[in-house]
Design an enzyme around this catalytic site. Sequence first.
Site, PDB file in Angstrom:
ATOM      1  N   CYS A   2       0.826  -1.209   0.000  1.00 36.46           N
ATOM      2  CA  CYS A   2       0.000   0.000   0.000  1.00 36.46           C
ATOM      3  C   CYS A   2       0.862   1.261   0.000  1.00 36.46           C
ATOM      4  O   CYS A   2       1.993   1.258   0.463  1.00 36.46           O
ATOM      5  CB  CYS A   2      -0.873   0.007   1.237  1.00 36.46           C
ATOM      6  SG  CYS A   2      -1.866  -1.466   1.384  1.00 36.46           S
ATOM      7  N   ARG A  27       5.765  -0.185  -6.036  1.00 35.06           N
ATOM      8  CA  ARG A  27       5.625  -1.015  -4.839  1.00 35.06           C
ATOM      9  C   ARG A  27       4.600  -2.123  -5.022  1.00 35.06           C
ATOM     10  O   ARG A  27       4.532  -3.041  -4.199  1.00 35.06           O
ATOM     11  CB  ARG A  27       5.195  -0.148  -3.650  1.00 35.06           C
ATOM     12  CG  ARG A  27       6.239   0.865  -3.247  1.00 35.06           C
ATOM     13  CD  ARG A  27       5.616   1.948  -2.409  1.00 35.06           C
ATOM     14  NE  ARG A  27       5.116   1.423  -1.160  1.00 35.06           N
ATOM     15  CZ  ARG A  27       5.771   1.456  -0.018  1.00 35.06           C
ATOM     16  NH1 ARG A  27       6.964   1.981   0.010  1.00 35.06           N
ATOM     17  NH2 ARG A  27       5.250   0.996   1.080  1.00 35.06           N
ATOM     18  N   TRP A  75      -2.884  -2.785  -1.551  1.00 35.60           N
ATOM     19  CA  TRP A  75      -2.453  -4.163  -1.813  1.00 35.60           C
ATOM     20  C   TRP A  75      -3.298  -5.021  -0.883  1.00 35.60           C
ATOM     21  O   TRP A  75      -3.150  -4.960   0.333  1.00 35.60           O
ATOM     22  CB  TRP A  75      -0.964  -4.295  -1.493  1.00 35.60           C
ATOM     23  CG  TRP A  75      -0.440  -5.666  -1.692  1.00 35.60           C
ATOM     24  CD1 TRP A  75      -0.370  -6.670  -0.781  1.00 35.60           C
ATOM     25  CD2 TRP A  75       0.085  -6.188  -2.902  1.00 35.60           C
ATOM     26  NE1 TRP A  75       0.164  -7.781  -1.352  1.00 35.60           N
ATOM     27  CE2 TRP A  75       0.459  -7.517  -2.648  1.00 35.60           C
ATOM     28  CE3 TRP A  75       0.281  -5.660  -4.182  1.00 35.60           C
ATOM     29  CZ2 TRP A  75       1.006  -8.330  -3.621  1.00 35.60           C
ATOM     30  CZ3 TRP A  75       0.833  -6.473  -5.143  1.00 35.60           C
ATOM     31  CH2 TRP A  75       1.197  -7.792  -4.864  1.00 35.60           C
ATOM     32  N   ASN A 100      -2.158   2.136   5.718  1.00 34.27           N
ATOM     33  CA  ASN A 100      -1.193   1.082   5.381  1.00 34.27           C
ATOM     34  C   ASN A 100      -0.998   0.235   6.624  1.00 34.27           C
ATOM     35  O   ASN A 100      -0.923   0.788   7.725  1.00 34.27           O
ATOM     36  CB  ASN A 100       0.167   1.678   5.013  1.00 34.27           C
ATOM     37  CG  ASN A 100       0.163   2.344   3.660  1.00 34.27           C
ATOM     38  OD1 ASN A 100      -0.840   2.329   2.960  1.00 34.27           O
ATOM     39  ND2 ASN A 100       1.287   2.936   3.311  1.00 34.27           N
ATOM     40  N   GLY A 101      -0.863  -1.059   6.457  1.00 33.55           N
ATOM     41  CA  GLY A 101      -0.616  -1.917   7.620  1.00 33.55           C
ATOM     42  C   GLY A 101      -1.775  -2.858   7.853  1.00 33.55           C
ATOM     43  O   GLY A 101      -2.642  -3.041   6.990  1.00 33.55           O
ATOM     44  N   GLU A 484      26.924 -17.797  -2.102  1.00 36.70           N
ATOM     45  CA  GLU A 484      26.603 -16.454  -2.567  1.00 36.70           C
ATOM     46  C   GLU A 484      27.876 -15.602  -2.629  1.00 36.70           C
ATOM     47  O   GLU A 484      28.077 -14.834  -3.571  1.00 36.70           O
ATOM     48  CB  GLU A 484      25.539 -15.832  -1.646  1.00 36.70           C
ATOM     49  CG  GLU A 484      25.192 -14.396  -1.921  1.00 36.70           C
ATOM     50  CD  GLU A 484      24.663 -14.130  -3.329  1.00 36.70           C
ATOM     51  OE1 GLU A 484      24.364 -15.081  -4.071  1.00 36.70           O
ATOM     52  OE2 GLU A 484      24.578 -12.945  -3.692  1.00 36.70           O
ATOM     53  N   LYS A 488      29.261 -13.845  -6.038  1.00 39.82           N
ATOM     54  CA  LYS A 488      29.550 -12.406  -6.151  1.00 39.82           C
ATOM     55  C   LYS A 488      30.965 -12.202  -6.681  1.00 39.82           C
ATOM     56  O   LYS A 488      31.192 -11.385  -7.567  1.00 39.82           O
ATOM     57  CB  LYS A 488      29.443 -11.692  -4.796  1.00 39.82           C
ATOM     58  CG  LYS A 488      28.089 -11.396  -4.230  1.00 39.82           C
ATOM     59  CD  LYS A 488      27.268 -10.379  -4.955  1.00 39.82           C
ATOM     60  CE  LYS A 488      26.480 -11.028  -6.035  1.00 39.82           C
ATOM     61  NZ  LYS A 488      25.166 -11.489  -5.739  1.00 39.82           N
ATOM     62  N   GLU A 491      31.275 -13.184 -10.383  1.00 37.74           N
ATOM     63  CA  GLU A 491      30.520 -12.281 -11.263  1.00 37.74           C
ATOM     64  C   GLU A 491      31.253 -10.980 -11.554  1.00 37.74           C
ATOM     65  O   GLU A 491      31.257 -10.513 -12.684  1.00 37.74           O
ATOM     66  CB  GLU A 491      29.218 -11.860 -10.563  1.00 37.74           C
ATOM     67  CG  GLU A 491      28.048 -12.740 -10.774  1.00 37.74           C
ATOM     68  CD  GLU A 491      26.840 -12.159 -10.071  1.00 37.74           C
ATOM     69  OE1 GLU A 491      25.855 -11.890 -10.769  1.00 37.74           O
ATOM     70  OE2 GLU A 491      26.868 -11.970  -8.834  1.00 37.74           O
ATOM     71  N   HIS A 507      36.960 -34.487   0.776  1.00 40.36           N
ATOM     72  CA  HIS A 507      36.427 -35.452  -0.203  1.00 40.36           C
ATOM     73  C   HIS A 507      36.771 -35.047  -1.630  1.00 40.36           C
ATOM     74  O   HIS A 507      36.152 -35.518  -2.575  1.00 40.36           O
ATOM     75  CB  HIS A 507      34.913 -35.590  -0.019  1.00 40.36           C
ATOM     76  CG  HIS A 507      34.541 -36.100   1.333  1.00 40.36           C
ATOM     77  ND1 HIS A 507      34.742 -37.408   1.704  1.00 40.36           N
ATOM     78  CD2 HIS A 507      34.039 -35.477   2.420  1.00 40.36           C
ATOM     79  CE1 HIS A 507      34.361 -37.575   2.963  1.00 40.36           C
ATOM     80  NE2 HIS A 507      33.929 -36.411   3.418  1.00 40.36           N
ATOM     81  N   LYS A 606      20.775  -7.823 -16.010  1.00 41.05           N
ATOM     82  CA  LYS A 606      20.100  -7.695 -14.717  1.00 41.05           C
ATOM     83  C   LYS A 606      18.875  -8.596 -14.632  1.00 41.05           C
ATOM     84  O   LYS A 606      18.650  -9.257 -13.643  1.00 41.05           O
ATOM     85  CB  LYS A 606      19.704  -6.228 -14.490  1.00 41.05           C
ATOM     86  CG  LYS A 606      19.078  -5.965 -13.131  1.00 41.05           C
ATOM     87  CD  LYS A 606      20.092  -6.158 -12.016  1.00 41.05           C
ATOM     88  CE  LYS A 606      19.483  -6.145 -10.631  1.00 41.05           C
ATOM     89  NZ  LYS A 606      20.344  -6.751  -9.626  1.00 41.05           N
TER      90      LYS A 606
HETATM   91  C1  F6R Z   1      23.581 -12.528  -9.120  1.00 35.93           C
HETATM   92  C2  F6R Z   1      22.301 -12.245  -9.731  1.00 35.93           C
HETATM   93  C3  F6R Z   1      21.591 -13.345 -10.436  1.00 35.93           C
HETATM   94  C4  F6R Z   1      20.107 -13.300 -10.124  1.00 35.93           C
HETATM   95  C5  F6R Z   1      19.358 -14.331 -10.979  1.00 35.93           C
HETATM   96  C6  F6R Z   1      17.887 -14.389 -10.638  1.00 35.93           C
HETATM   97  O1  F6R Z   1      24.139 -11.403  -8.529  1.00 35.93           O
HETATM   98  O2  F6R Z   1      21.825 -11.141  -9.679  1.00 35.93           O
HETATM   99  O3  F6R Z   1      22.123 -14.581 -10.104  1.00 35.93           O
HETATM  100  O4  F6R Z   1      19.934 -13.551  -8.765  1.00 35.93           O
HETATM  101  O5  F6R Z   1      19.501 -14.010 -12.335  1.00 35.93           O
HETATM  102  O6  F6R Z   1      17.278 -13.152 -10.840  1.00 35.93           O
HETATM  103  P1  F6R Z   1      15.914 -12.802 -10.149  1.00 35.93           P
HETATM  104  O7  F6R Z   1      16.152 -12.749  -8.678  1.00 35.93           O
HETATM  105  O8  F6R Z   1      15.528 -11.453 -10.708  1.00 35.93           O
HETATM  106  O9  F6R Z   1      14.936 -13.874 -10.514  1.00 35.93           O
END
Ligand code: F6R
Length: 611
Positions: A2, A27, A75, A100-101, A484, A488, A491, A507, A606
């Site tokens: 909301c 949002r 929402w 909201n809430g 993760e 990072k 990447e 192993h 992205k």
């Molecule tokens: C890594 C990264 C990707 C996304 C993946 C899924 O930094 O950004 O591995 O996490 O492509 O993307 P979403 O979360 O948008 O489904």
Amino acid sequence: MCGIVGAVAERNITTILIEGLKRLEYRGYDSAGLAVYTQQGNLERRRRIGKVSELEAAVGAEPLAGNLGIAHTRWATHGAPTEHNAHPHFSGHELAVVHNGIIENHEELREKLKGLGYVFSSETDTEVIVHLLAHTLKSLPDLADALKAAVKQLHGAYGLAVISAKQPDRLLAARSGSPLVIGLGHGENFLASDQLALRQVTDRFMYLEEGDIAEIRREQVTIWDVAGTQVQRETVQYHEGAEAADKGEYRHFMLKEIHEQPTVVQRTLEGRLGKDHVMVQAFGPQAAELFAKVRNVQIVACGTSYHAGMVARYWLESLAGIPCQVEVASEFRYRKVVVQPDTLFVSISQSGETADTLAALRNAKELGFLGSLAICNVGISSLVRESDLTLLTQAGPEIGVASTKAFTTQLVSLMLLTLSLGQVRGTLAAGVEAELVEELRRLPTRLGEALAMDAIVEKTAELFADKHHTLFLGRGAQFPVAMEGALKLKEISYIHAEAYPAGELKHGPLALVDSDMPVVTVAPNNELLEKLKSNLQEVRARGGELIVFADEQAGMSNGEGTHVIAVPHIIDALAPILYTIPLQLLSYYVAVLKGTDVDQPRNLAKSVTVE
Ligand code: F6R
């Protein structure tokens, strides 16, 4: 989620309200509405299901003009997304409220108010607020006095805006658990649930604090705190750097987004925590009913979002006792899957448009899952539209290709899911929910402390400048955190990085360890620490250089070839969220040293909307 916009001005405020709602569209919402005190001296409203553009068209067709008004994007939580459930809600023709809430004691209040003769025209929890206020005004005719008294009867979370046709020179606001900000103009003032909504009209803001009530007039703003004492809140001049689309003082979006994590985690929690419990309704109107039937969870996601799902598996099984499977979407979608009875399908995605995750959700619908939940950062995404339930991570736009703040807000959301399922199913150990709710409230501060490691991590990054391979190790819920961390690093710095559960080292991967292979480890102070220490000895014995992010209370110190970086102590269940931060900073600073394109690493996009 909301959104609220309000205005009191000399000029017509209808277009300001609509523009404000448009700025909150990201949002996610399913209906929109506004109420204006018109030049004819009436309170009038327009409400529409669907987009703000539908509301705008309705106002275009039947114009509304006035100097005082409130507006809302809803929402749905209580009651379906219909026009009669859309805000603003009225009591008679005199009083309008947007909210909201979630009001948890709405049923009890509704019965009481019905008994007093109030007629309800929606299924929302919000409508009890407006009738309660109307009733209170009978004995306390000043709107601010009545609001102060009325909110004392509300349990739950709220950000409220109220206008009255009888006192049309003021806009009232109340905050408890849902944010509100006052925008200060010249001879006009505004209100919103997010300052973004008001950037068109002002750059000066006053943030309401928990329990505050505000009376906003054209020339004056008066604020009372939770104790009823009149208070001043600081006026903050808006800085360009705070805008999502701007790097501000930061060299890269990624660094800015890493540093935004305390704020966005706070936002993800807002309106979702009760005193000692998670508000299950935050997942949607049918959540409690659906969650009561859940006996298994299947999580599907890609990349970083998949790692968040892997952490959630540890939480769901260890805290809520609910069996959980996690799979990458590109595998799940093409595999013949056997679905256990009463399994909730959970998809996790920053964008909500990832092709494999969406396809997996569509397949899941054919496979007999109990229902689907999307944990997603984009309210208007396909994933959200096509799922039965949604919990929006409130990370705001993430510009850097490497996901950072989306991940930590996903983790927070998954902890809320764990506690909600455990609460509804009655499977949490006594006191666990209250303790974790308390710790979640402290989490933004703890993340701020982890960010203070910035300088030491930047220095540590130098150890990687000439390296081509790295191993990341973790145990338990820290194994996905290590995964993760490795993702990072590869990447954005293009260093080959692999993650292993520390116990797997001997192993196979131990064969890779030599002085050219730094080994990064996350070591919170838990029952696995001693085992982890033995694994680290195995690395040192082979000449491997160790970089250990260790709990400040873990009793680990620097030694030859061992670099220990102290991490603030945190309750074990939330450690995966905290330990993510130094690993994000590490990959960022290594990439900067390597001179790569941090925000747009080669070959990556992205939002992966193709297979
Ligand atoms: C890594 C990264 C990707 C996304 C993946 C899924 O930094 O950004 O591995 O996490 O492509 O993307 P979403 O979360 O948008 O489904």
